[in-house]
Scaffold this active site. Structure first.
Site, PDB file in Angstrom:
ATOM      1  N   ASP A  61      43.259  37.548  51.338  1.00 19.61           N
ATOM      2  CA  ASP A  61      41.974  37.311  50.687  1.00 19.61           C
ATOM      3  C   ASP A  61      41.394  35.958  51.088  1.00 19.61           C
ATOM      4  OD1 ASP A  61      40.061  38.068  48.531  1.00 19.61           O
ATOM      5  OD2 ASP A  61      40.828  36.262  47.568  1.00 19.61           O
TER       6      ASP A  61
ATOM      7  N   GLU B 296      40.538  38.928  55.509  1.00 19.93           N
ATOM      8  CA  GLU B 296      39.140  38.901  55.080  1.00 19.93           C
ATOM      9  C   GLU B 296      38.516  37.699  55.760  1.00 19.93           C
ATOM     10  OE1 GLU B 296      36.159  38.803  51.238  1.00 19.93           O
ATOM     11  OE2 GLU B 296      38.003  37.666  51.197  1.00 19.93           O
TER      12      GLU B 296
HETATM   13  C1  GLC Z   1      37.376  38.038  48.085  1.00 22.39           C
HETATM   14  C2  GLC Z   1      37.447  39.363  47.372  1.00 22.39           C
HETATM   15  C3  GLC Z   1      36.510  39.330  46.215  1.00 22.39           C
HETATM   16  C4  GLC Z   1      36.970  38.240  45.267  1.00 22.39           C
HETATM   17  C5  GLC Z   1      37.094  36.905  45.993  1.00 22.39           C
HETATM   18  C6  GLC Z   1      37.860  35.904  45.189  1.00 22.39           C
HETATM   19  O1  GLC Z   1      36.125  37.808  48.618  1.00 22.39           O
HETATM   20  O2  GLC Z   1      37.183  40.407  48.258  1.00 22.39           O
HETATM   21  O3  GLC Z   1      36.429  40.547  45.551  1.00 22.39           O
HETATM   22  O4  GLC Z   1      36.084  38.111  44.207  1.00 22.39           O
HETATM   23  O5  GLC Z   1      37.772  37.025  47.225  1.00 22.39           O
HETATM   24  O6  GLC Z   1      39.227  36.169  45.189  1.00 22.39           O
END
Ligand code: GLC
Ligand code: CA
Length: 602
Positions: free
Chosen positions: A259, A319
């Site tokens: 993440d 991500e």
């Molecule tokens: C990432 C996740 C999102 C979350 C954020 C904080 O962007 O995909 O859903 O709110 O991280 O952890």
């Protein structure tokens, strides 16, 4: 049009809606779109390919997938009960968004214990059962690892905030406020003369610094104040997180989706970020996140995580929100020693059916030499069915998008419900919003509830997701777009996905072939070859609402055949074969056919 939220943050101010508040105009109304038998696939493992290069990944938002105990919230036994469905669809690995114990402020992205399961989702034994049942079907489990921050209810943070000398104090980012007689910040109970250490703002609104009266310092949070950032410059943090990955690998998981990797490090001298014109949906100034996003130190952490992953033949998916292809390339690592699968959000951010834009991005990611990772939707982005849909041909368009990203060279990550055409279902009022960013940003930012609605299993009450009212209302199109109905309809989006994924698992050119762009000046028809030795698959996608003609000369690519043998198409008249020198394509149509060899090498 909401982009991936991290991407938004990167170039805040450059997109249409960001400066809207500054101009004090209502945002342009978002065009609301109209509501609009597969055999067992035998994966081919070609030499030199890793399992994740041939796998189809499927993201599950566990709250919304299947509710086994009828409390309105999906759970792990629910997922287990749907493994046969996923197998039939052609899924090889599921990525489950965080299901660890959590106060659920950010619906699981605020983790209070990394080595357990939240009771709303089940128990560790439920997890083990899911894992074993998955294994029997050849479906692997990928966990979501929230590295950047914990919940403020995590023991580490509870200890950290307890005193300036606590064992975990330096596990988070604590700083003194700035004293400025001019600033009065009385609203938050902060002593009058104090203001945050610098001008950084949270992605989720307001200052990124939260004053903690107990120890009279501020802590940093890139996301909600309930999500304090870990201090990745502290080796103990690194070790603790690395241990978390070992713990899950030992339990049998096949990898992690990491993440918010861009958020891990911040400039230790806390330079102010440059301010850009305009304000964002929360009323904060737009800024360039120069000093708190995508800092180079992250690469060292990724290398460390990769070393461990390699020992378990596990995959790391990132991500990875990037501004440009060079940044994306760096996430693979200079020696391919970082992420095997950094997601290409530059591709995801193309939200029109634009062959030129897709061609350009596909060429760019291929040129990095890394293995591309394609995504068209997730739990932070408007549903692909609605985002690409024109309101009239949404089902056909959903097939065109599948025809694109599931036939490209690379690994696709699907988002649950995309295969049946779940549409966006934004909250109708502020009171109905569940996602805190929607409450804060209403009506400019409606939050992410709209893309997180329950999976649509049947046309019965609550779409067969739960016997009681689900935590979010089911999307309006569940009566027509649901698994049970679509399984019966040979022309459904679901059946198209099943056939396409079966093909992808068994066709060598689709698995391992190069990508060769064709007719690159055609503004409407996207076409390419996937070429593997003497075999090739021709993919032709009419991305326009008009019929189109296309003609292919494949001699320069070494293929003299004038005819393609059809593998899959949305055009019944071409169900057996098609002449490649003159094709007439229906509006929003897909043609996939085999070009017979032998290739005449030139
Ligand atoms: C990432 C996740 C999102 C979350 C954020 C904080 O962007 O995909 O859903 O709110 O991280 O952890
Ligand atoms: Ca951070």
């Amino acid at each position: 049009m909401r982009k991936s939220i991290l991407a938004l943050f990167l170039v805040a101010g450059l997109w249409g809606w960001s400066p809207i508040l500054a101009q004090s105009q209502p945002p342009a109304a978002q065009p609301k779109q109209a509501k609009a038998a597969q055999s067992e696939s035998t994966p081919i493992e070609a030499a030199g390919h890793q399992w994740w290069q041939h796998a189809v990944f499927y993201e599950i938002y566990p709250r919304s997938f299947a509710d086994s105990n009828n409390d309105g919230i999906g759970d792990l036994p629910g997922i287990t009960s749907k493994l046969d469905y996923l197998k039939q669809l052609g899924v090889d690995a599921i990525w489950i968004t965080p299901c660890y114990p959590s106060p659920q402020v950010d619906f699981g992205y605020d983790v209070s214990d990394y080595e357990d399961i939240d009771p709303i989702y089940g128990t560790l034994s439920d997890f083990d059962k899911l894992q074993q049942d998955g294994q029997q079907r050849g479906i692997r489990i990928i966990m979501d690892l929230v590295l950047n921050h914990t919940s403020d209810q995590h023991q580490w943070f509870i200890d950290s905030r307890s005193s300036r000398n606590s064992r975990h104090r330096d596990w988070y980012i604590w700083r003194d406020g700035k004293t400025s007689p001019a600033s009065a910040n009385a609203a938050s109970g902060t002593p009058k003369q104090l203001q945050p250490p610098n001008n950084w703002i949270s992605l989720f609104g307001g200052s990124a610094w939260q004053y903690d009266p107990k120890t009279k310092q501020y802590y940093y949070h890139f996301f909600f104040p309930q999500q304090p950032d870990l201090n990745w410059r502290n080796p103990a943090v690194r070790e603790a997180m690395f241990d978390v990955t070992r713990w899950w690998y030992d339990r049998g998981v096949s990898g992690f989706r990491l993440d918010a990797v861009g958020a891990l490090f911040e400039d230790p001298s806390l330079h102010d970020n440059p301010i850009l014109p305009g304000k964002n949906a929360y009323g904060d100034p737009n800024m360039e996140n120069k000093y708190n996003f995508n800092l180079p130190e992250v690469h060292d952490v990724l290398k460390g995580l990769r070393k461990i992953a390699d020992r378990y033949d596990a995959v790391l998916i990132g991500e990875t929100a990037t501004n440009n292809i060079d940044q994306l390339e760096q996430f693979y690592g200079r020696h391919n020693d970082e992420l095997q699968m950094p997601m290409d959000f530059l591709f995801t951010d193309i939200d029109k059916l634009s062959p030129p834009a897709f061609r350009k991005q596909i060429a760019a990611v291929n040129a990095t030499g890394g293995w591309p990772v394609y995504v068209i939707g997730n739990h932070d982005i408007e549903r692909s069915y609605t985002r690409y849909g024109d309101g009239k041909h949404n089902d056909a368009i959903a097939k065109v998008m599948a025809g694109l990203y599931l036939t490209l060279r690379g690994t696709p990550i699907m988002y649950y419900g995309e295969e049946i055409g779940i549409e966006q279902n934004d909250p109708k009022s502020k009171a109905a919003v569940k996602d805190p960013i929607g409450k804060l940003g209403w009506p400019y930012e409606k939050g992410r509830d709209g893309e997180r609605t329950p999976m649509q299993w049947t046309d019965k009450v609550n779409a067969g997701f739960s016997k009681i009212r689900p935590w979010l209302p089911v999307s309006d199109n569940y009566r027509t777009h649901n698994v049970a109905s679509e399984q019966k309809d040979p022309n459904s989006i679901l059946r198209f996905y099943e056939e396409l994924l079966a093909l992808r698992h068994t066709n060598q050119a689709l698995l391992d072939g190069d990508y060769v762009a064709l007719n690159e000046n055609d503004p409407n028809v996207m076409s390419y070859l996937r070429r593997y030795k003497d075999e090739a698959v021709l993919v032709v996608l009419n991305m326009s609402a008009e019929p189109q003609k296309a003609s292919f000369n494949l001699l320069p690519q070494g293929f003299s055949a004038q005819e393609a043998k059809t593998l899959l198409t949305t055009m019944p008249e071409m169900k057996d074969r098609a002449g490649v020198s003159a094709m007439t394509l229906a509006p929003f149509s897909v043609y996939i056919g085999e070009i017979a060899g032998p290739a005449t090498h030139n």
